[in-house]
Design a protein around this motif. Structure first.
Motif, PDB file in Angstrom:
ATOM      1  N   THR A   1       0.809  -1.209   0.000  1.00  0.00           N
ATOM      2  CA  THR A   1       0.000   0.000   0.000  1.00  0.00           C
ATOM      3  C   THR A   1       0.847   1.265   0.000  1.00  0.00           C
ATOM      4  N   GLN A   2       0.322   2.301  -0.635  1.00  0.00           N
ATOM      5  CA  GLN A   2       0.941   3.621  -0.574  1.00  0.00           C
ATOM      6  C   GLN A   2       0.539   4.361   0.706  1.00  0.00           C
ATOM      7  N   ILE A   3      -0.547   3.913   1.335  1.00  0.00           N
ATOM      8  CA  ILE A   3      -1.067   4.587   2.524  1.00  0.00           C
ATOM      9  C   ILE A   3      -0.147   4.307   3.708  1.00  0.00           C
ATOM     10  N   ARG A   4       0.239   5.365   4.418  1.00  0.00           N
ATOM     11  CA  ARG A   4       1.150   5.214   5.553  1.00  0.00           C
ATOM     12  C   ARG A   4       0.428   5.219   6.909  1.00  0.00           C
ATOM     13  N   GLY A   5      -0.767   5.817   6.969  1.00  0.00           N
ATOM     14  CA  GLY A   5      -1.467   5.855   8.241  1.00  0.00           C
ATOM     15  C   GLY A   5      -2.658   6.788   8.182  1.00  0.00           C
ATOM     16  N   LEU A   6      -3.481   6.714   9.226  1.00  0.00           N
ATOM     17  CA  LEU A   6      -4.590   7.649   9.371  1.00  0.00           C
ATOM     18  C   LEU A   6      -4.016   9.003   9.743  1.00  0.00           C
ATOM     19  N   GLY A   7      -4.266   9.998   8.891  1.00  0.00           N
ATOM     20  CA  GLY A   7      -3.647  11.302   9.091  1.00  0.00           C
ATOM     21  C   GLY A   7      -4.487  12.262   9.899  1.00  0.00           C
ATOM     22  N   TYR A   8      -5.775  12.332   9.569  1.00  0.00           N
ATOM     23  CA  TYR A   8      -6.660  13.255  10.283  1.00  0.00           C
ATOM     24  C   TYR A   8      -8.098  12.795  10.128  1.00  0.00           C
ATOM     25  N   LEU A   9      -8.939  13.358  10.966  1.00  0.00           N
ATOM     26  CA  LEU A   9     -10.379  13.141  10.891  1.00  0.00           C
ATOM     27  C   LEU A   9     -11.056  14.488  11.069  1.00  0.00           C
ATOM     28  N   ARG A  10     -11.979  14.814  10.169  1.00  0.00           N
ATOM     29  CA  ARG A  10     -12.756  16.041  10.244  1.00  0.00           C
ATOM     30  C   ARG A  10     -14.220  15.673  10.420  1.00  0.00           C
TER      31      ARG A  10
ATOM     32  N   LEU B   1     -16.926  14.514   7.965  1.00  0.00           N
ATOM     33  CA  LEU B   1     -16.677  15.343   6.791  1.00  0.00           C
ATOM     34  C   LEU B   1     -15.583  14.759   5.907  1.00  0.00           C
ATOM     35  N   SER B   2     -14.563  14.177   6.516  1.00  0.00           N
ATOM     36  CA  SER B   2     -13.518  13.509   5.738  1.00  0.00           C
ATOM     37  C   SER B   2     -12.625  12.684   6.642  1.00  0.00           C
ATOM     38  N   VAL B   3     -12.251  11.518   6.129  1.00  0.00           N
ATOM     39  CA  VAL B   3     -11.257  10.652   6.755  1.00  0.00           C
ATOM     40  C   VAL B   3      -9.990  10.798   5.930  1.00  0.00           C
ATOM     41  N   GLY B   4      -8.942  11.347   6.523  1.00  0.00           N
ATOM     42  CA  GLY B   4      -7.731  11.675   5.784  1.00  0.00           C
ATOM     43  C   GLY B   4      -6.631  10.644   5.959  1.00  0.00           C
ATOM     44  N   TRP B   5      -6.195  10.049   4.854  1.00  0.00           N
ATOM     45  CA  TRP B   5      -5.122   9.046   4.869  1.00  0.00           C
ATOM     46  C   TRP B   5      -3.854   9.643   4.266  1.00  0.00           C
ATOM     47  N   GLU B   6      -2.732   9.377   4.905  1.00  0.00           N
ATOM     48  CA  GLU B   6      -1.457   9.993   4.519  1.00  0.00           C
ATOM     49  C   GLU B   6      -0.629   9.081   3.637  1.00  0.00           C
ATOM     50  N   VAL B   7       0.009   9.674   2.618  1.00  0.00           N
ATOM     51  CA  VAL B   7       0.981   8.959   1.795  1.00  0.00           C
ATOM     52  C   VAL B   7       2.331   9.679   1.874  1.00  0.00           C
ATOM     53  N   ARG B   8       3.355   9.057   1.318  1.00  0.00           N
ATOM     54  CA  ARG B   8       4.718   9.559   1.493  1.00  0.00           C
ATOM     55  C   ARG B   8       4.957  10.890   0.803  1.00  0.00           C
ATOM     56  N   ASP B   9       4.502  11.015  -0.466  1.00  0.00           N
ATOM     57  CA  ASP B   9       4.878  12.185  -1.260  1.00  0.00           C
ATOM     58  C   ASP B   9       3.927  12.346  -2.435  1.00  0.00           C
ATOM     59  N   GLN B  10       4.238  13.304  -3.319  1.00  0.00           N
ATOM     60  CA  GLN B  10       3.370  13.592  -4.457  1.00  0.00           C
ATOM     61  C   GLN B  10       3.277  12.425  -5.437  1.00  0.00           C
ATOM     62  N   PHE B  11       4.325  11.624  -5.532  1.00  0.00           N
ATOM     63  CA  PHE B  11       4.310  10.480  -6.445  1.00  0.00           C
ATOM     64  C   PHE B  11       3.370   9.385  -5.925  1.00  0.00           C
ATOM     65  N   ALA B  12       3.394   9.168  -4.608  1.00  0.00           N
ATOM     66  CA  ALA B  12       2.471   8.211  -4.002  1.00  0.00           C
ATOM     67  C   ALA B  12       1.038   8.696  -4.133  1.00  0.00           C
TER      68      ALA B  12
ATOM     69  N   GLY C   1      -3.815  17.164  -1.833  1.00  0.00           N
ATOM     70  CA  GLY C   1      -4.587  15.971  -1.548  1.00  0.00           C
ATOM     71  C   GLY C   1      -5.657  15.737  -2.596  1.00  0.00           C
ATOM     72  N   ILE C   2      -6.255  14.561  -2.528  1.00  0.00           N
ATOM     73  CA  ILE C   2      -7.362  14.199  -3.401  1.00  0.00           C
ATOM     74  C   ILE C   2      -8.537  13.762  -2.536  1.00  0.00           C
ATOM     75  N   ALA C   3      -9.741  13.789  -3.142  1.00  0.00           N
ATOM     76  CA  ALA C   3     -10.948  13.427  -2.408  1.00  0.00           C
ATOM     77  C   ALA C   3     -11.810  12.519  -3.277  1.00  0.00           C
ATOM     78  N   PHE C   4     -12.478  11.560  -2.630  1.00  0.00           N
ATOM     79  CA  PHE C   4     -13.404  10.653  -3.296  1.00  0.00           C
ATOM     80  C   PHE C   4     -14.256   9.998  -2.220  1.00  0.00           C
ATOM     81  N   GLU C   5     -15.224   9.201  -2.614  1.00  0.00           N
ATOM     82  CA  GLU C   5     -16.064   8.478  -1.671  1.00  0.00           C
ATOM     83  C   GLU C   5     -15.798   6.989  -1.767  1.00  0.00           C
TER      84      GLU C   5
ATOM     85  N   VAL D   1      -6.957  11.674   0.613  1.00  0.00           N
ATOM     86  CA  VAL D   1      -5.586  11.177   0.676  1.00  0.00           C
ATOM     87  C   VAL D   1      -4.681  12.371   0.429  1.00  0.00           C
ATOM     88  N   PHE D   2      -3.622  12.501   1.222  1.00  0.00           N
ATOM     89  CA  PHE D   2      -2.810  13.715   1.183  1.00  0.00           C
ATOM     90  C   PHE D   2      -1.346  13.389   1.427  1.00  0.00           C
ATOM     91  N   PHE D   3      -0.503  14.400   1.181  1.00  0.00           N
ATOM     92  CA  PHE D   3       0.904  14.304   1.587  1.00  0.00           C
ATOM     93  C   PHE D   3       1.357  15.647   2.145  1.00  0.00           C
TER      94      PHE D   3
END
Length: 310
Positions: free
Chosen positions: A2-11, A63-74, A105-109, A118-120
């Protein structure tokens, strides 16, 4: 992998911001931070500007569940995978990225309709993190904690997170109360790092608000958990579950009902998974001891939505 590194934030959005502040800051010891919206509650756990953001509104919902990735390429790789699955992807505007405190970041459902981002490159706040219980939140290398999401499309939701986003299966638990000839239903746990699970999904009777079952945050000592438990009792918050130790992630925790009908799990001593040797397991009991749910109010995700026929 996975490119996902962890749960980053919750709004989340709430109709009772003052009660949220009392729960998170006064009872659970989150550090209050600052952000671009003067009406929002920004809650710090570490050097991030905010991990949990609570905004006022006329309904209670995620409102959003934010998942973190390493960088812009991920981030680009995740976006391509989600689009290839047939799910629409939107790039966060600069204003939205600034609001989240990230570079991009990007957003989807997801298939259950939960808003996912998903963000970096999160924005850091280098001032001291002054927690109310003198505790340290366990986030380094493991993310904010975990979320449990309800879904009316269990198979599609599990497939989306595992096959599209690359989450790793970390076992399950079979739900009771089913007909003997019915296909078994399970809560599925999934991980992306050493934390046993950063995500769990469970079958729910309806979709829509609030879109959450619970958020788990971990602290560094049992004493901090005990002090927080005392605080929620003194401040007359509803205790969904007594203190106990889970069988899968070994967390010693309690659950408190947050405004909006979902829970915050507050715990310590969580298991770290060595993925080199891990194999999926099916647990047959939620806890070794404790976690008595007998006094719990119904969760909003499992109660009839407003306006539904009785």
């Amino acid at each position: 992998m996975t490119q996902i590194r962890g749960l980053g934030y919750l709004r989340v959005q709430t109709r009772d911001l003052d009660r949220w502040r009392e729960l998170t800051v006064d009872a659970l010891g989150f550090a209050e931070g600052t952000g671009p919206d003067p009406d929002a509650l920004y809650l710090r756990m570490d050097e991030r500007r905010a991990r949990l953001v609570v905004l006022p509104g006329d309904t209670d919902r995620v409102l959003s569940v934010g998942w973190e990735v390493r960088d812009q390429f991920a981030l680009a790789a995740v976006g391509r995978a989600v689009e290839a699955s047939g799910t629409a992807v939107k790039m966060l505007s600069q204003e939205e990225a600034d609001d989240r405190g990230v570079e991009a970041g990007i957003a989807f459902e997801d298939p259950a309709g939960v808003p996912v981002e998903v963000f970096f490159a999160p924005i850091l706040d280098h001032s001291p993190v002054l927690t109310g219980l003198g505790q340290r939140f366990v986030t380094d290398g493991q993310g904010m904690g975990h979320v449990v999401l309800p879904t009316t499309a269990m198979d599609d939701t599990v497939a989306f997170y595992t096959e599209v986003l690359g989450f790793l299966p970390r076992g399950g638990i079979r739900l009771s109360g089913q007909a003997p000839d019915a296909p078994p239903r399970r809560v599925r746990f999934m991980g992306v790092n050493e934390r046993h699970h950063s995500l769990a999904v469970c079958p729910a009777p309806h979709s829509g608000e609030p879109g959450l079952v619970h958020l788990m945050v971990e602290v560094d000592t049992l004493d901090a958990v005990g002090r927080a438990l005392d605080n929620v009792n003194k401040r007359d918050f509803s205790l969904s579950s007594t203190l106990g130790r889970h069988t899968n992630d070994k967390m010693v925790s309690f659950y408190v009902r947050a405004p909006g009908g979902w829970d915050i799990e507050y715990g310590c001593e969580g298991l770290r998974v060595d993925e080199r040797h891990y194999t999926a397991e099916e647990i047959t009991a939620d806890s070794y001891w404790g976690h008595d749910w007998s006094g719990s109010e119904p969760l909003a995700a499992f109660s009839p939505p407003p306006g539904a026929d009785a």
